[in-house]
Design a protein around this motif. Structure first.
Motif, PDB file in Angstrom:
ATOM      1  N   LEU A 172       0.839  -1.209   0.000  1.00 48.34           N
ATOM      2  CA  LEU A 172       0.000   0.000   0.000  1.00 48.34           C
ATOM      3  C   LEU A 172       0.872   1.256   0.000  1.00 48.34           C
ATOM      4  O   LEU A 172       0.609   2.214  -0.730  1.00 48.34           O
ATOM      5  CB  LEU A 172      -0.925  -0.010   1.224  1.00 48.34           C
ATOM      6  CG  LEU A 172      -1.921   1.143   1.321  1.00 48.34           C
ATOM      7  CD1 LEU A 172      -2.986   1.041   0.232  1.00 48.34           C
ATOM      8  CD2 LEU A 172      -2.607   1.163   2.696  1.00 48.34           C
ATOM      9  N   PHE A 173       1.929   1.236   0.785  1.00 47.32           N
ATOM     10  CA  PHE A 173       2.817   2.405   0.839  1.00 47.32           C
ATOM     11  C   PHE A 173       3.465   2.658  -0.523  1.00 47.32           C
ATOM     12  O   PHE A 173       3.432   3.776  -1.047  1.00 47.32           O
ATOM     13  CB  PHE A 173       3.895   2.220   1.911  1.00 47.32           C
ATOM     14  CG  PHE A 173       4.969   3.272   1.820  1.00 47.32           C
ATOM     15  CD1 PHE A 173       4.674   4.596   2.131  1.00 47.32           C
ATOM     16  CD2 PHE A 173       6.245   2.956   1.384  1.00 47.32           C
ATOM     17  CE1 PHE A 173       5.655   5.595   2.005  1.00 47.32           C
ATOM     18  CE2 PHE A 173       7.221   3.942   1.255  1.00 47.32           C
ATOM     19  CZ  PHE A 173       6.927   5.262   1.568  1.00 47.32           C
ATOM     20  N   LEU A 174       4.035   1.605  -1.120  1.00 50.37           N
ATOM     21  CA  LEU A 174       4.747   1.789  -2.396  1.00 50.37           C
ATOM     22  C   LEU A 174       3.791   2.176  -3.527  1.00 50.37           C
ATOM     23  O   LEU A 174       4.207   2.763  -4.522  1.00 50.37           O
ATOM     24  CB  LEU A 174       5.521   0.518  -2.761  1.00 50.37           C
ATOM     25  CG  LEU A 174       6.753   0.255  -1.887  1.00 50.37           C
ATOM     26  CD1 LEU A 174       7.331  -1.133  -2.164  1.00 50.37           C
ATOM     27  CD2 LEU A 174       7.834   1.327  -2.111  1.00 50.37           C
ATOM     28  N   ALA A 175       2.509   1.845  -3.365  1.00 52.56           N
ATOM     29  CA  ALA A 175       1.519   2.176  -4.397  1.00 52.56           C
ATOM     30  C   ALA A 175       0.953   3.583  -4.227  1.00 52.56           C
ATOM     31  O   ALA A 175       0.201   4.057  -5.072  1.00 52.56           O
ATOM     32  CB  ALA A 175       0.375   1.163  -4.357  1.00 52.56           C
ATOM     33  N   GLY A 176       1.333   4.252  -3.155  1.00 53.45           N
ATOM     34  CA  GLY A 176       0.682   5.518  -2.821  1.00 53.45           C
ATOM     35  C   GLY A 176       1.434   6.757  -3.295  1.00 53.45           C
ATOM     36  O   GLY A 176       2.545   6.679  -3.822  1.00 53.45           O
ATOM     37  N   GLU A 177       0.812   7.893  -3.065  1.00 50.97           N
ATOM     38  CA  GLU A 177       1.385   9.181  -3.469  1.00 50.97           C
ATOM     39  C   GLU A 177       2.698   9.459  -2.739  1.00 50.97           C
ATOM     40  O   GLU A 177       3.614  10.058  -3.285  1.00 50.97           O
ATOM     41  CB  GLU A 177       0.402  10.320  -3.156  1.00 50.97           C
ATOM     42  CG  GLU A 177      -0.914  10.256  -3.910  1.00 50.97           C
ATOM     43  CD  GLU A 177      -0.754  10.443  -5.412  1.00 50.97           C
ATOM     44  OE1 GLU A 177       0.282  10.977  -5.847  1.00 50.97           O
ATOM     45  OE2 GLU A 177      -1.670  10.033  -6.149  1.00 50.97           O
ATOM     46  N   ARG A 178       2.778   9.021  -1.477  1.00 54.26           N
ATOM     47  CA  ARG A 178       3.948   9.357  -0.660  1.00 54.26           C
ATOM     48  C   ARG A 178       5.211   8.649  -1.111  1.00 54.26           C
ATOM     49  O   ARG A 178       6.303   8.987  -0.678  1.00 54.26           O
ATOM     50  CB  ARG A 178       3.655   9.060   0.816  1.00 54.26           C
ATOM     51  CG  ARG A 178       2.695  10.053   1.430  1.00 54.26           C
ATOM     52  CD  ARG A 178       2.436   9.722   2.876  1.00 54.26           C
ATOM     53  NE  ARG A 178       1.789   8.421   3.015  1.00 54.26           N
ATOM     54  CZ  ARG A 178       1.664   7.759   4.153  1.00 54.26           C
ATOM     55  NH1 ARG A 178       2.164   8.271   5.262  1.00 54.26           N
ATOM     56  NH2 ARG A 178       1.051   6.612   4.199  1.00 54.26           N
ATOM     57  N   ALA A 179       5.062   7.634  -1.989  1.00 53.23           N
ATOM     58  CA  ALA A 179       6.236   6.872  -2.451  1.00 53.23           C
ATOM     59  C   ALA A 179       6.678   7.308  -3.848  1.00 53.23           C
ATOM     60  O   ALA A 179       7.410   6.586  -4.526  1.00 53.23           O
ATOM     61  CB  ALA A 179       5.916   5.379  -2.439  1.00 53.23           C
ATOM     62  N   GLY A 180       6.270   8.498  -4.251  1.00 53.84           N
ATOM     63  CA  GLY A 180       6.491   8.948  -5.628  1.00 53.84           C
ATOM     64  C   GLY A 180       7.953   9.059  -6.051  1.00 53.84           C
ATOM     65  O   GLY A 180       8.254   9.047  -7.246  1.00 53.84           O
TER      66      GLY A 180
END
Ligand code: NAP
Length: 240
Positions: free
Chosen positions: A217-225
């Motif tokens: 979920l983290f790697l798929a999110g905006e914060r992992a751009g």
């Protein structure tokens, strides 16, 4: 609202990822192969937001049909999680060519098919996330798991190459490499083996599907751009 396609979403890590992404407000395409009842029951928990679609990821025509169905119901896939997998413990010298090929077909060619089907939409909209699920055995090799280790190492190579190729198009590609996670994949292990594995692990426990899903979920999110081409171990310190 993002559309996420999770391969192998009917059980284990994939099923937990389906729950996590759906609860985070995503539309989720839940890919399964054999576990139709489990897939339908899980989808039913999220009325209309989770779409179960059967496809053997090793089969190009089935994967293409799955993406057409996803697009018809939810629109293009923004996030692809290549999680589907099978395990086999066998001496390398006893492996048949068919077993070797099937392992590569499901893990590596399966990801190839899914990435090729997902990328045109991601590139067009100049935003996308791909996360592959490898294994610590893809990083360090596992005895009696040569085909599995080779397929999972291949997945890491695919991840890194795609990250370079698709970065300019706004698509990040990363890999999560789980350690020993308590799912059906561990069913063949005795209680004594499980406890020995937990003892060997620096944090002293087997991992949960939820702990792996959180990393997805983290790697798929905006914060992992600004993260791409990386391999994130979720292994309790077993492989560093
Ligand atoms: P699991 O509980 O056995 O679930 C495997 C999932 O993959 C099921 O949903 C299964 O769907 C699906 N699948 C298998 N073959 C498929 C195919 N040909 N096409 C589409 N879906 C297929 O395993 P898991 O532990 O959650 O494993 C998930 C991923 O994590 C795998 O890639 C695995 O290699 C990796 N991993 C697991 C561990 C671990 O310790 N558990 C460690 C490192 C890496 P159906 O039941 O519907 O066929």
């Amino acid at each position: 609202m993002r559309t996420v396609l999770i391969t192998g979403g009917s059980r284990g890590i994939g099923a937990e990822a389906v729950r996590l992404f759906a609860n985070a407000g995503c539309r989720v395409v839940l890919n399964y192969n054999a576990s139709k009842e489990a897939a339908k029951a899980l989808a039913a928990e999220f009325a209309g937001r989770v779409l179960p679609v059967r496809a053997d990821v090793a089969c190009r025509t089935e994967v293409e049909a799955m993406f057409r169905r996803a697009e018809a119901v939810f629109g293009g896939v923004d996030v692809l999680i290549c999680n589907a997998g099978v395990a086999q413990q066998k001496l390398f010298t006893d492996l048949t060519e068919g077993e070797w090929r099937r392992m590569l077909d499901v893990h590596l060619t399966g990801a190839f098919h899914c990435c090729q089907c997902a990328l045109p939409h991601m590139i067009r909209q100049r935003w996308g996330r791909i996360v592959t699920v490898s294994s610590m055995w893809g990083q360090v090799g596992g005895s009696c798991e040569a085909a599995y280790s080779a397929a999972k190492a291949g997945l890491i190579g695919l991840t890194k190459a795609l990250a370079k190729e698709e970065g300019p198009s706004g698509v990040t590609v990363n890999c999560v490499a789980p350690g020993v996670i308590d799912t059906d994949m561990m069913a063949g292990f005795s209680e004594a083996d499980r406890s020995a594995l937990a003892d060997e692990t620096p944090v002293g426990a087997l991992g949960t599907p939820r702990q792996v899903a959180e990393a997805l979920l983290f790697l798929a999110g905006e914060r992992a751009g600004y993260i791409t081409g990386q391999v994130l171990g979720v292994n309790g310190g077993l492989v560093i």
